[in-house]
Design an enzyme around this catalytic site. Sequence first.
Site, short mmCIF file in Angstrom:
data_model
loop_
_atom_site.label_atom_id
_atom_site.label_comp_id
_atom_site.label_asym_id
_atom_site.label_seq_id
_atom_site.Cartn_x
_atom_site.Cartn_y
_atom_site.Cartn_z
N ARG A 26 0.84 -1.21 0.00
CA ARG A 26 0.00 0.00 0.00
C ARG A 26 0.87 1.26 0.00
O ARG A 26 0.55 2.25 -0.64
CB ARG A 26 -0.93 -0.04 1.22
CG ARG A 26 -2.02 1.01 1.17
CD ARG A 26 -3.19 0.64 2.04
NE ARG A 26 -4.22 1.66 2.02
CZ ARG A 26 -4.60 2.36 3.09
NH1 ARG A 26 -4.04 2.13 4.27
NH2 ARG A 26 -5.55 3.27 2.99
N HIS A 34 0.49 4.17 -2.76
CA HIS A 34 0.14 5.54 -2.36
C HIS A 34 1.28 6.51 -2.68
O HIS A 34 1.03 7.68 -2.93
CB HIS A 34 -0.22 5.60 -0.87
CG HIS A 34 -1.61 5.09 -0.58
ND1 HIS A 34 -2.45 5.66 0.34
CD2 HIS A 34 -2.30 4.05 -1.10
CE1 HIS A 34 -3.60 4.99 0.37
NE2 HIS A 34 -3.52 4.01 -0.48
N ASP A 35 2.52 6.04 -2.64
CA ASP A 35 3.63 6.93 -3.01
C ASP A 35 3.60 7.20 -4.51
O ASP A 35 3.65 8.35 -4.95
CB ASP A 35 4.98 6.33 -2.60
CG ASP A 35 6.12 7.29 -2.90
OD1 ASP A 35 5.94 8.51 -2.64
OD2 ASP A 35 7.17 6.86 -3.40
N GLY A 84 4.37 10.79 -8.40
CA GLY A 84 5.28 9.73 -8.85
C GLY A 84 6.00 9.05 -7.69
O GLY A 84 5.85 9.44 -6.53
N ASP A 128 8.48 8.94 -5.59
CA ASP A 128 9.56 9.86 -5.18
C ASP A 128 9.68 9.97 -3.67
O ASP A 128 10.29 10.90 -3.16
CB ASP A 128 9.31 11.26 -5.77
CG ASP A 128 8.08 11.92 -5.15
OD1 ASP A 128 7.27 11.21 -4.50
OD2 ASP A 128 7.94 13.14 -5.28
N SER A 171 7.62 10.89 -1.58
CA SER A 171 6.95 12.08 -1.00
C SER A 171 6.05 11.67 0.16
O SER A 171 5.78 12.47 1.05
CB SER A 171 6.15 12.84 -2.06
OG SER A 171 5.33 11.95 -2.80
N ASN A 190 -4.07 8.51 3.77
CA ASN A 190 -2.73 8.04 4.18
C ASN A 190 -2.60 7.82 5.68
O ASN A 190 -1.57 7.32 6.14
CB ASN A 190 -1.67 9.04 3.71
CG ASN A 190 -1.41 8.93 2.22
OD1 ASN A 190 -1.75 7.91 1.61
ND2 ASN A 190 -0.83 9.96 1.63
N PRO A 235 -7.29 7.25 -6.20
CA PRO A 235 -8.71 6.93 -6.13
C PRO A 235 -9.18 6.93 -4.67
O PRO A 235 -8.47 6.42 -3.80
CB PRO A 235 -8.78 5.51 -6.72
CG PRO A 235 -7.57 5.38 -7.59
CD PRO A 235 -6.51 6.22 -6.91
N HIS A 270 -4.89 -6.75 -2.78
CA HIS A 270 -5.93 -6.89 -1.75
C HIS A 270 -6.12 -8.35 -1.33
O HIS A 270 -7.09 -8.68 -0.66
CB HIS A 270 -7.26 -6.28 -2.24
CG HIS A 270 -7.27 -4.78 -2.20
ND1 HIS A 270 -8.38 -4.02 -2.53
CD2 HIS A 270 -6.30 -3.88 -1.86
CE1 HIS A 270 -8.10 -2.73 -2.40
NE2 HIS A 270 -6.84 -2.61 -2.01
N ASP A 326 -2.04 -14.70 -3.40
CA ASP A 326 -2.25 -15.64 -4.50
C ASP A 326 -3.49 -15.23 -5.28
O ASP A 326 -4.10 -14.21 -4.98
CB ASP A 326 -2.36 -17.09 -3.99
CG ASP A 326 -3.52 -17.26 -3.01
OD1 ASP A 326 -4.44 -16.43 -3.03
OD2 ASP A 326 -3.49 -18.22 -2.22
C1 HEM Z 1 -8.83 1.73 -7.10
C2 HEM Z 1 -7.83 1.42 -6.39
C3 HEM Z 1 -7.84 1.14 -4.91
C4 HEM Z 1 -8.74 1.46 -3.94
C5 HEM Z 1 -10.06 2.22 -4.09
C6 HEM Z 1 -8.22 0.92 -2.70
C7 HEM Z 1 -8.82 1.05 -1.47
C8 HEM Z 1 -8.33 0.54 -0.30
C9 HEM Z 1 -8.95 0.72 1.00
C10 HEM Z 1 -10.20 1.53 1.28
C11 HEM Z 1 -8.21 0.04 1.90
C12 HEM Z 1 -8.46 -0.07 3.42
C13 HEM Z 1 -7.89 1.12 4.14
C14 HEM Z 1 -8.24 1.16 5.61
O1 HEM Z 1 -9.25 0.63 6.03
O2 HEM Z 1 -7.47 1.74 6.36
C15 HEM Z 1 -7.13 -0.58 1.20
C16 HEM Z 1 -6.18 -1.37 1.78
C17 HEM Z 1 -5.11 -1.90 1.09
N1 HEM Z 1 -4.77 -1.64 -0.22
FE1 HEM Z 1 -5.92 -0.74 -1.59
N2 HEM Z 1 -7.04 0.30 -2.95
C18 HEM Z 1 -6.76 0.41 -4.28
C19 HEM Z 1 -5.65 -0.04 -4.94
C20 HEM Z 1 -4.59 -0.69 -4.34
C21 HEM Z 1 -3.37 -1.03 -5.00
C22 HEM Z 1 -3.05 -0.72 -6.46
C23 HEM Z 1 -2.58 -1.64 -4.08
C24 HEM Z 1 -1.18 -2.18 -4.20
C25 HEM Z 1 -0.58 -2.45 -5.32
C26 HEM Z 1 -3.34 -1.71 -2.85
C27 HEM Z 1 -2.94 -2.32 -1.69
C28 HEM Z 1 -3.65 -2.34 -0.51
C29 HEM Z 1 -3.25 -3.11 0.64
C30 HEM Z 1 -2.09 -4.10 0.71
C31 HEM Z 1 -4.15 -2.82 1.66
C32 HEM Z 1 -4.11 -3.32 3.11
C33 HEM Z 1 -3.19 -2.41 3.89
C34 HEM Z 1 -2.90 -2.83 5.34
O3 HEM Z 1 -3.18 -3.95 5.73
O4 HEM Z 1 -2.33 -1.98 6.04
N3 HEM Z 1 -4.54 -1.09 -3.03
N4 HEM Z 1 -7.22 -0.24 -0.14
#
Ligand code: HEM
Length: 328
Positions: A69, A73-74, A79, A81, A83, A98, A166, A196, A254
């Site tokens: 994540r 987010h970075d 980009g 970087d 930040s 964040n 997003p 996810h 997986d």
């Molecule tokens: C449209 C794109 C995305 C949306 C709307 C989205 C949304 C979210 C949300 C709402 C959470 C939970 C945050 C929380 O409850 O604190 C989350 C967690 C997470 N997201 Fe995404 N996400 C997106 C794309 C991505 C991408 C591209 C990655 C990595 C390549 C990613 C990796 C993760 C991971 C690993 C978690 C769990 C973090 C943790 O356990 O601390 N997400 N995401």
Amino acid sequence: MKMKSKAAVISSSLVFILSNWAWGDWCEGALQIGFYRGKCGIADVEAIVAGVVTARFVRDPTIVAALLRLQYHDCFVNGCDASILVDGSNSEKTAPPNLSVRGFDIIDDAKAAVDRICPGVVSCADLIIIATRDAVFLSLGVRYEVQTGRRDGLVSLPQNVSLFLPPPLASVSHSIALFANKGLTPTDMVLLLGAHSVGVVHCSLLKDRLYNFRNTGIPDPTMDPFLLNLLRLRCPQNTPTNNIVNLDQNPFMDNSYYQRLLLKRGILPIDQELALHPLTRGTVMTLATRGFDFPSRFGAAMVKLGAIEVLTGSQGEIRRSCRAFNEH
Ligand code: HEM
């Protein structure tokens, strides 16, 4: 004839010199595999980072989710970087999406470890990319090669987050548009959302799907009733506490994430909608059934994510502390 060939020789030499100069300039400013080879004496920078990440993973496997994540987010904001790492009351870190990002201390540890051997050489932006790759390897079992040579950015503002990332409950169409702004296709997006398959989400973000989907007074009809009941137990409607639930019950990355989407067991709106949207449904079905190539395709998508709007060559800086811009 003689004159003509002389002119031709001169002009082709000129073209050669100019193109070589342009190529050299491009090379100096481009990301490359093994950028740090030979820049830190005989020390292997990537191996040092791998040591830090492996030691942390043994104690806490949730660093895989944290780092994935963090990289996403970075890279989406200004980009890749670093930040997102900058501390302060008005930096990217303080933007609401964040506030639950984790893993900053792992990058601090990696920075301390590489700086002990060769200070001021390795960027924080590259450390995020290398550490995430190593964490993914420990979880997914496949090690993709990363390009390095990024420099650290000089800007970190909270308002940039809402412009480019997003929002937490984004729809697939909105997300496709924001990914396209970063040069990523809908297929890249489906692959990256495979992240996810690890990590957690806060109940506050699920209340809409569980109790009052888009103000209809009923839960999201696209959610499997078994999952609905399970999530309602963990996320009761009227409580002030904001519990967390797993994005997936399986601690390893997986392709089961995609299989669950086909069973209506996606947790976030973005997850479930991937299996329904015409531009993403096909990729979800392929990944659900052809699990063997998910790791390599995921790795390739991470490399693409890691190349967004990077600073290279003499741009930006190499931060002394990942949490602060250098004093000039
Ligand atoms: C449209 C794109 C995305 C949306 C709307 C989205 C949304 C979210 C949300 C709402 C959470 C939970 C945050 C929380 O409850 O604190 C989350 C967690 C997470 N997201 Fe995404 N996400 C997106 C794309 C991505 C991408 C591209 C990655 C990595 C390549 C990613 C990796 C993760 C991971 C690993 C978690 C769990 C973090 C943790 O356990 O601390 N997400 N995401």
